[in-house]
Scaffold this motif. Sequence first.
Motif, PDB file in Angstrom:
ATOM      1  N   GLN A  95       5.284   9.809 -14.385  1.00  0.00           N
ATOM      2  CA  GLN A  95       5.003   9.878 -13.141  1.00  0.00           C
ATOM      3  C   GLN A  95       5.597   8.539 -12.415  1.00  0.00           C
ATOM      4  OE1 GLN A  95       0.963  11.059 -12.153  1.00  0.00           O
ATOM      5  NE2 GLN A  95       1.253  11.142  -9.784  1.00  0.00           N
ATOM      6  N   ILE A  96       6.071   8.815 -11.330  1.00  0.00           N
ATOM      7  CA  ILE A  96       6.930   7.619 -10.633  1.00  0.00           C
ATOM      8  C   ILE A  96       6.328   7.414  -9.410  1.00  0.00           C
ATOM      9  CG2 ILE A  96       8.984   6.514 -10.083  1.00  0.00           C
ATOM     10  CD1 ILE A  96       8.816   7.262 -12.802  1.00  0.00           C
ATOM     11  N   ALA A  97       6.288   6.047  -9.056  1.00  0.00           N
ATOM     12  CA  ALA A  97       5.718   5.211  -7.741  1.00  0.00           C
ATOM     13  C   ALA A  97       6.682   4.563  -7.325  1.00  0.00           C
ATOM     14  CB  ALA A  97       4.217   5.142  -7.961  1.00  0.00           C
ATOM     15  N   THR A  98       6.860   4.445  -6.107  1.00  0.00           N
ATOM     16  CA  THR A  98       7.772   3.323  -5.717  1.00  0.00           C
ATOM     17  C   THR A  98       6.964   2.277  -4.708  1.00  0.00           C
ATOM     18  OG1 THR A  98       8.432   4.727  -3.776  1.00  0.00           O
ATOM     19  CG2 THR A  98       9.801   4.975  -5.656  1.00  0.00           C
ATOM     20  N   ASP A  99       5.614   2.378  -4.409  1.00  0.00           N
ATOM     21  CA  ASP A  99       4.875   1.376  -3.828  1.00  0.00           C
ATOM     22  C   ASP A  99       3.482   1.411  -4.147  1.00  0.00           C
ATOM     23  OD1 ASP A  99       3.810   3.633  -2.397  1.00  0.00           O
ATOM     24  OD2 ASP A  99       5.298   3.688  -1.050  1.00  0.00           O
ATOM     25  N   ALA A 109       1.115   4.502  -6.002  1.00  0.00           N
ATOM     26  CA  ALA A 109       0.420   4.230  -7.359  1.00  0.00           C
ATOM     27  C   ALA A 109      -0.950   4.482  -7.390  1.00  0.00           C
ATOM     28  CB  ALA A 109       0.782   3.036  -7.697  1.00  0.00           C
ATOM     29  N   LEU A 110      -1.419   4.067  -6.264  1.00  0.00           N
ATOM     30  CA  LEU A 110      -3.142   4.160  -6.316  1.00  0.00           C
ATOM     31  C   LEU A 110      -3.512   5.631  -5.820  1.00  0.00           C
ATOM     32  CD1 LEU A 110      -5.858   2.944  -6.142  1.00  0.00           C
ATOM     33  CD2 LEU A 110      -5.647   2.737  -3.666  1.00  0.00           C
ATOM     34  N   GLU A 111      -2.646   6.409  -5.413  1.00  0.00           N
ATOM     35  CA  GLU A 111      -2.890   7.812  -5.133  1.00  0.00           C
ATOM     36  C   GLU A 111      -2.862   8.652  -6.344  1.00  0.00           C
ATOM     37  OE1 GLU A 111      -1.369  11.601  -2.347  1.00  0.00           O
ATOM     38  OE2 GLU A 111      -0.367   9.579  -2.084  1.00  0.00           O
ATOM     39  N   ALA A 112      -1.944   8.240  -7.189  1.00  0.00           N
ATOM     40  CA  ALA A 112      -1.581   8.940  -8.453  1.00  0.00           C
ATOM     41  C   ALA A 112      -3.172   8.955  -9.459  1.00  0.00           C
ATOM     42  CB  ALA A 112      -0.562   7.945  -9.270  1.00  0.00           C
ATOM     43  N   PHE A 113      -4.031   7.793  -9.133  1.00  0.00           N
ATOM     44  CA  PHE A 113      -5.042   7.644  -9.868  1.00  0.00           C
ATOM     45  C   PHE A 113      -6.108   8.448  -9.221  1.00  0.00           C
ATOM     46  CE2 PHE A 113      -3.028   3.634 -11.042  1.00  0.00           C
ATOM     47  CZ  PHE A 113      -3.026   3.966 -12.666  1.00  0.00           C
ATOM     48  N   GLN A 114      -5.857   9.304  -8.186  1.00  0.00           N
ATOM     49  CA  GLN A 114      -6.846   9.833  -7.658  1.00  0.00           C
ATOM     50  C   GLN A 114      -7.020  11.344  -7.745  1.00  0.00           C
ATOM     51  OE1 GLN A 114      -6.459   8.385  -3.589  1.00  0.00           O
ATOM     52  NE2 GLN A 114      -7.596   6.278  -4.076  1.00  0.00           N
ATOM     53  N   HIS A 121      -7.056  14.844 -10.467  1.00  0.00           N
ATOM     54  CA  HIS A 121      -7.686  15.395 -11.658  1.00  0.00           C
ATOM     55  C   HIS A 121      -6.545  15.065 -12.919  1.00  0.00           C
ATOM     56  CE1 HIS A 121      -4.905  18.812 -11.055  1.00  0.00           C
ATOM     57  NE2 HIS A 121      -5.179  19.223 -12.295  1.00  0.00           N
ATOM     58  N   ASP A 122      -5.479  14.956 -12.728  1.00  0.00           N
ATOM     59  CA  ASP A 122      -4.552  14.766 -13.763  1.00  0.00           C
ATOM     60  C   ASP A 122      -4.066  13.053 -13.949  1.00  0.00           C
ATOM     61  OD1 ASP A 122      -3.064  15.160 -11.505  1.00  0.00           O
ATOM     62  OD2 ASP A 122      -1.171  15.930 -12.374  1.00  0.00           O
ATOM     63  N   THR A 123      -5.084  12.560 -13.561  1.00  0.00           N
ATOM     64  CA  THR A 123      -4.755  10.992 -13.537  1.00  0.00           C
ATOM     65  C   THR A 123      -3.830  10.467 -14.778  1.00  0.00           C
ATOM     66  OG1 THR A 123      -6.725  10.299 -12.256  1.00  0.00           O
ATOM     67  CG2 THR A 123      -5.953   8.696 -13.711  1.00  0.00           C
ATOM     68  N   PRO A 124      -2.979   9.712 -14.677  1.00  0.00           N
ATOM     69  CA  PRO A 124      -2.202   9.223 -15.577  1.00  0.00           C
ATOM     70  C   PRO A 124      -3.148   8.164 -16.305  1.00  0.00           C
ATOM     71  CG  PRO A 124      -1.578   8.119 -13.626  1.00  0.00           C
ATOM     72  CD  PRO A 124      -2.450   9.200 -13.404  1.00  0.00           C
ATOM     73  N   LEU A 125      -3.053   8.126 -17.929  1.00  0.00           N
ATOM     74  CA  LEU A 125      -4.094   7.340 -18.530  1.00  0.00           C
ATOM     75  C   LEU A 125      -3.269   6.207 -19.125  1.00  0.00           C
ATOM     76  CD1 LEU A 125      -5.685  10.099 -20.809  1.00  0.00           C
ATOM     77  CD2 LEU A 125      -6.790   8.939 -18.691  1.00  0.00           C
ATOM     78  N   LEU A 126      -2.006   6.249 -18.871  1.00  0.00           N
ATOM     79  CA  LEU A 126      -1.034   4.956 -19.055  1.00  0.00           C
ATOM     80  C   LEU A 126      -0.432   4.580 -17.803  1.00  0.00           C
ATOM     81  CD1 LEU A 126       0.317   5.666 -22.505  1.00  0.00           C
ATOM     82  CD2 LEU A 126      -1.385   4.107 -22.087  1.00  0.00           C
ATOM     83  N   ALA A 127      -0.449   3.299 -17.443  1.00  0.00           N
ATOM     84  CA  ALA A 127       0.310   2.707 -16.216  1.00  0.00           C
ATOM     85  C   ALA A 127       0.991   1.405 -16.607  1.00  0.00           C
ATOM     86  CB  ALA A 127      -0.330   2.671 -14.919  1.00  0.00           C
ATOM     87  N   VAL A 128       2.431   1.289 -16.207  1.00  0.00           N
ATOM     88  CA  VAL A 128       3.141   0.172 -16.058  1.00  0.00           C
ATOM     89  C   VAL A 128       3.220  -0.183 -14.553  1.00  0.00           C
ATOM     90  CG1 VAL A 128       5.218  -1.017 -16.704  1.00  0.00           C
ATOM     91  CG2 VAL A 128       4.468   0.533 -18.370  1.00  0.00           C
ATOM     92  N   LEU A 129       2.722  -1.337 -14.176  1.00  0.00           N
ATOM     93  CA  LEU A 129       2.608  -1.493 -12.512  1.00  0.00           C
ATOM     94  C   LEU A 129       3.324  -2.847 -12.482  1.00  0.00           C
ATOM     95  CD1 LEU A 129      -1.162  -0.873 -11.948  1.00  0.00           C
ATOM     96  CD2 LEU A 129       0.787   0.820 -11.885  1.00  0.00           C
ATOM     97  N   ASP A 130       4.315  -2.793 -11.269  1.00  0.00           N
ATOM     98  CA  ASP A 130       4.815  -4.094 -10.989  1.00  0.00           C
ATOM     99  C   ASP A 130       3.692  -4.682 -10.083  1.00  0.00           C
ATOM    100  OD1 ASP A 130       6.465  -6.064 -10.204  1.00  0.00           O
ATOM    101  OD2 ASP A 130       7.577  -5.008  -8.890  1.00  0.00           O
ATOM    102  N   ILE A 131       3.782  -6.059  -9.791  1.00  0.00           N
ATOM    103  CA  ILE A 131       2.672  -6.488  -9.009  1.00  0.00           C
ATOM    104  C   ILE A 131       3.214  -6.826  -7.488  1.00  0.00           C
ATOM    105  CG2 ILE A 131       1.799  -8.965  -8.332  1.00  0.00           C
ATOM    106  CD1 ILE A 131       1.416  -9.663 -11.215  1.00  0.00           C
ATOM    107  N   VAL A 132       4.438  -7.155  -7.395  1.00  0.00           N
ATOM    108  CA  VAL A 132       4.968  -7.221  -5.952  1.00  0.00           C
ATOM    109  C   VAL A 132       5.632  -6.035  -5.583  1.00  0.00           C
ATOM    110  CG1 VAL A 132       6.524  -8.296  -4.310  1.00  0.00           C
ATOM    111  CG2 VAL A 132       5.445  -9.771  -6.345  1.00  0.00           C
TER     112      VAL A 132
END
Length: 264
Positions: free
Chosen positions: A32-36, A40-45, A47-58
């Motif tokens: 699942q891809i997020a560009t901001d 990214a936060l919405e992806a965790f909200q 029912h099919d929340t990703p259980l793994l995440a690689v997050l850029d800080i900036v």
Amino acid sequence: MNAMVKLLIAEDDAVARQTLEFIFRKAGYELQIATDGPSALEAFQHHDTPLLAVLDIVMPGIDGIEVCQRVRASSYVVPPYMILLTVKGSRADIVRGLEAGADDYVTKPFDPEELQARVRAGARIVELQHNLASRVKELEAAISRVKQLQALLRTDTHVYEFGPFRLEAAERRLLREGKPVIITLKIFDLLLLLVQNSDHLIEKEEIMREVWADSIVEDNNLTVTMSTLRKVLGEEHGQHNYIQTVPKRGYRFIAAVRRLEGDS
């Protein structure tokens, strides 16, 4: 486990994002891809929340640190495993990221094999947490079942007749041809449980949780108590006139039972 666990990649830099997509798609992950930050936060909200995440800080909108903080402030049956991936590699940055709720911290430029290994480690942890949550759910269901059985034992006012026996639940008394049979409370509870569930298999674990609800015992306690109960009922070795043994599972009361209303 790759295909079973969804991996979120949150990266605003197109080149870095495409590199991560290539690495983890090739490794077989569902992405699942997020560009901001907000996406990214919405992806965790959901029912099919990703259980793994690689997050850029900036990232635009909300940085990866705040995403971690908000995710950790939410409630999940299995919490997501989050890895911060960033050019910020000072000790203070790493401490800040981990204290925000990240599970791991990787600096850019990164080694693809090392990052994959860290994600696999996260997947193993998620799997263990998932199994633990499933086990807790099973135990809660078992506890609920035990409470139901305990309530049944305490409130049962019926009289049960089978063969020459009469079992008076409210009085906690067993009669044979009208004469009292002296038995221990555990044997009475075991017999009552079997009779109440006549013709139904009762698993060993369920019997032990019910009859020995107030103590921790070994399987041998059930074996000895069951053997004594068989003798009380007059069963000889190898006979199954009243109680049927289902190997490796439990017991079933097979004698015909007549249930009568007890005295109120």
